[in-house]
Design an enzyme around this catalytic site. Sequence first.
Site, PDB file in Angstrom:
ATOM      1  CB  SER A   1      39.230  16.053   9.363  1.00 20.18           C
ATOM      2  OG  SER A   1      38.370  15.578  10.402  1.00 20.18           O
TER       3      SER A   1
ATOM      4  CE  LYS B   1      34.825  14.841   9.504  1.00 14.21           C
ATOM      5  NZ  LYS B   1      35.652  14.995  10.723  1.00 14.21           N
TER       6      LYS B   1
ATOM      7  CB  SER C   1      38.364  17.105  13.179  1.00 15.17           C
ATOM      8  OG  SER C   1      39.613  16.811  12.620  1.00 15.17           O
TER       9      SER C   1
HETATM   10  N1  GLN Z   1      44.228  17.426  12.721  1.00 12.80           N
HETATM   11  C1  GLN Z   1      44.308  16.236  13.529  1.00 12.80           C
HETATM   12  C2  GLN Z   1      44.827  15.102  12.683  1.00 12.80           C
HETATM   13  O1  GLN Z   1      45.231  15.361  11.619  1.00 12.80           O
HETATM   14  C3  GLN Z   1      42.961  15.918  14.118  1.00 12.80           C
HETATM   15  C4  GLN Z   1      42.022  15.354  13.154  1.00 12.80           C
HETATM   16  C5  GLN Z   1      40.689  15.041  13.751  1.00 12.80           C
HETATM   17  O2  GLN Z   1      40.334  15.561  14.823  1.00 12.80           O
HETATM   18  N2  GLN Z   1      39.965  14.155  13.093  1.00 12.80           N
HETATM   19  O3  GLN Z   1      44.839  13.977  13.063  1.00 12.80           O
END
Ligand code: GLN
Length: 484
Positions: free
Chosen positions: A151, A76, A175
């Site tokens: 994400s 990532k 994420s």
């Molecule tokens: N979808 C969540 C957010 O928007 C979690 C994102 C994540 O785990 N990095 O913050």
Amino acid sequence: MHTKTLLELSHALHAREISSVELTRYFLDRIARYDDQLNSFITVTEQLALSQATAADAQLQAGTAGQLCGIPLAHKDIFCTSGVKTSCGSRMLDNFIAPYDATVVEKIRDAGMVTLGKTNMDEFAMGSSNETSYYGAVKNPWDTQAVPGGSSGGSAAALAARLAPIATGTDTGGSIRQPAALCGLTGLKPTYGLVSRYGMIAFASSLDQGGPIAHNAEDAALLMGAMAGFDPRDSTSLERPVENYTAHLNDSIAGLKVGLPKEYFSDGLDPEVGKVIDVAIKELEKAGATLHEIRLPNTDLAVPVYYIIAPAECSSNLSRFDGVRYGYRCKNPVDLIDLYKRSRGEGFGSEVKRRIMIGTYALSAGYYDAYYLKAQQIRRLISEDFKQAFQQVDVILGPTSPTVAFNIGEKVDDPVTMYLSDIYTIAVNLAGLPAMSIPAGFVKQRPVGMQLIGNYLQESKLLNVAHQYQQVTDWHKQIPTPFA
Ligand code: GLN
């Protein structure tokens, strides 16, 4: 080659049936052929990959190679990689070449694995659909109209299309698990502190945790073994020896107590997703698990609490991007204030700005007690719910996401609806617990993920349950037709 497990690839490499350079070229070719349709990579590191593969081949030849040596993977783009652009999905870091490796990257490199490239992601890991990336939306290989989740959506899409054997991700509120669910993959979010955060660009430091996204539990266990471990450079790193995460994969799950939280099977859940999970539960029952209804009464508060704590921490973490030290700088600033304002204004996208503003507000004098302190108190109650539950059961099971993948553009203008995508995943981060998502079926040809939550440091137990489930199901082996 793209349907093989990590162990199968490892055997092929050690038996010299294929070289690491050949295997690496094979996946680089797949990326070149397919990624235009998906946008899952921000950077493909072809030269680096081939030189790492050459070095891996030398080790394989010399008989000094470990189990993962020579196997390619994707990182990532939140993990700093020395000499390689590390953008975090943001214009702010579009010009940032990391001068060092994140601990995770270093450990994986030391294991002899080969970096194919850096995957697309929501900007600074803020999002559930990969639509907030400066580099454009990522498409779900199961249906290119659909989002891959976020994400870590680039890692998930790349894996679902078999453009890499395995990938890293990070999970602040879901994420790793949510994109794994939406793309039909196996993702593990470890106990907070098990995987070093050094060199992993910070979003919300008390919640962020790196982990593997894989095709199956065994692969996840293998990469987890390479990622985990104490790191003196991360003050929240747990000082304990690295476990052998594959050791208990084959244990029987007869007598396993599985908790089904009432709150995870209620109103917001798409009934079709619920049916798929019910079938999966029966499979575990057949293997000897017993089912227990449990309560996690503060579930409803997890999303609101997270959207105070995560923005508060991000407003602090992202203050370093000021146009002076590194990253984006606006053109022709008239003075220092103009430089700050325009660099941040032009460098960050709207979701990141929204979070910085919410966080700054929640932390400001006069509001701190009402918002941040209150949120921390509720966070404790959420942890207590899990503590109670784990006095009755070994693992907690439910859906990972209330729906299957939604369409690109469907929720992007409605942050509150988007935030609810993480209703079942966020509480786990607030409590610092380990959890997994594993493929459990399909609704309208889009994958459904089942979530398993464990008590602290129970990764091996989760991997065991997931592996046993994957011995009697083949959802994890499905490949979207265009990429088969
Ligand atoms: N979808 C969540 C957010 O928007 C979690 C994102 C994540 O785990 N990095 O913050």
